[in-house]
Scaffold this active site. Structure first.
Site, PDB file in Angstrom:
ATOM      1  N   VAL A   6       0.872  -1.168   0.000  1.00 48.06           N
ATOM      2  CA  VAL A   6       0.000   0.000   0.000  1.00 48.06           C
ATOM      3  C   VAL A   6       0.909   1.218   0.000  1.00 48.06           C
ATOM      4  O   VAL A   6       2.068   1.142   0.411  1.00 48.06           O
ATOM      5  CB  VAL A   6      -0.976   0.016   1.201  1.00 48.06           C
ATOM      6  CG1 VAL A   6      -1.996  -1.107   1.076  1.00 48.06           C
ATOM      7  CG2 VAL A   6      -0.249  -0.084   2.521  1.00 48.06           C
ATOM      8  N   SER A   7       0.396   2.329  -0.460  1.00 45.99           N
ATOM      9  CA  SER A   7       1.247   3.498  -0.667  1.00 45.99           C
ATOM     10  C   SER A   7       1.571   4.279   0.592  1.00 45.99           C
ATOM     11  O   SER A   7       2.550   5.011   0.628  1.00 45.99           O
ATOM     12  CB  SER A   7       0.596   4.438  -1.692  1.00 45.99           C
ATOM     13  OG  SER A   7       0.489   3.773  -2.928  1.00 45.99           O
ATOM     14  N   SER A   8       0.745   4.157   1.624  1.00 50.01           N
ATOM     15  CA  SER A   8       1.001   4.945   2.837  1.00 50.01           C
ATOM     16  C   SER A   8       0.628   4.148   4.080  1.00 50.01           C
ATOM     17  O   SER A   8      -0.113   3.171   4.015  1.00 50.01           O
ATOM     18  CB  SER A   8       0.204   6.252   2.799  1.00 50.01           C
ATOM     19  OG  SER A   8      -1.172   5.984   2.916  1.00 50.01           O
TER      20      SER A   8
END
Length: 155
Positions: A6-8
Site C-alpha cells: 500500500v502506498s502509505s
C-alpha cells in the site's frame, strides 16, 4: 511467496492479505510494504527477493501492487522470471501469470510478457496522473487563498 503493498501507512492491506491467503500463501511467506510504488527501494520487497529460488512463485493481487514505474517493473519482472527462474502470478489478471500447468511455457510467457508491458505502462501513467492532479489541486487552493486574502485586505 506473497507480496502486498500500500502506498502509505494509513492505508490498509487487508484486501490483498485476504486474497493471498485465499490463494494458498502462508502468512509467514507474505511480505508487506507501506511505501510508494515509484521505485523498488522497499525493505520487505528487498528481503523477499533474497529468498526467491528457481521455481518459486511470487503472487500479487494486482500488478500495480508490485510497482508503478514502467522501466523498473520491466527490469524486476525480467530478473524474477528470467535470472531467478521464478513464476509470477497476478491474481486479478491471470493473463499476466507466468505459471504454466500445461507445459506450454513459451506461449504462456509470451502472452504474460505482452500483457505485463501494457499494464505496467498503465500503472506508471496512473502514478503520473495522480501527481499531476495533486499539483493542480494545490495550485487551485493557493489561488483561492490569494483571492480570499486579497478580499480581506480590501475590507
Amino acid at each position: 511467496y506473497g507480496y502486498a503493498r500500500v502506498s502509505s501507512k494509513s492505508q490498509n492491506e487487508g484486501r490483498q492479505m485476504k486474497a493471498l491467503l485465499d490463494y494458498g500463501c502462508s502468512r509467514r511467506d507474505i511480505f508487506i510494504d507501506k511505501a510508494s510504488g515509484k521505485d523498488f527501494s522497499r525493505p520487505e520487497y528487498e528481503k523477499l527477493k533474497t529468498l526467491l529460488c528457481p521455481e518459486d512463485e511470487l503472487v500479487v493481487l494486482d500488478l500495480d501492487r508490485l510497482g508503478r514505474n514502467y522501466e523498473q517493473m520491466r527490469d524486476e519482472w525480467n530478473e524474477i522470471t528470467g535470472t531467478l527462474g521464478c513464476d509470477i502470478t497476478v491474481l486479478n489478471c491471470p493473463l499476466v501469470s507466468t505459471k504454466t500447468n500445461n507445459g506450454d511455457s513459451l506461449d504462456t510467457r509470451l502472452i504474460a510478457d505482452i500483457v505485463f508491458q501494457l499494464l505496467s505502462y498503465v500503472a506508471e501513467r496512473e502514478r503520473l496522473s495522480i501527481r499531476e492532479r495533486q499539483r493542480e489541486g494545490i495550485e487551485c487552493a493557493k489561488k483561492s487563498l490569494r483571492s480570499l486574502m486579497s478580499c480581506i485586505g480590501e475590507s
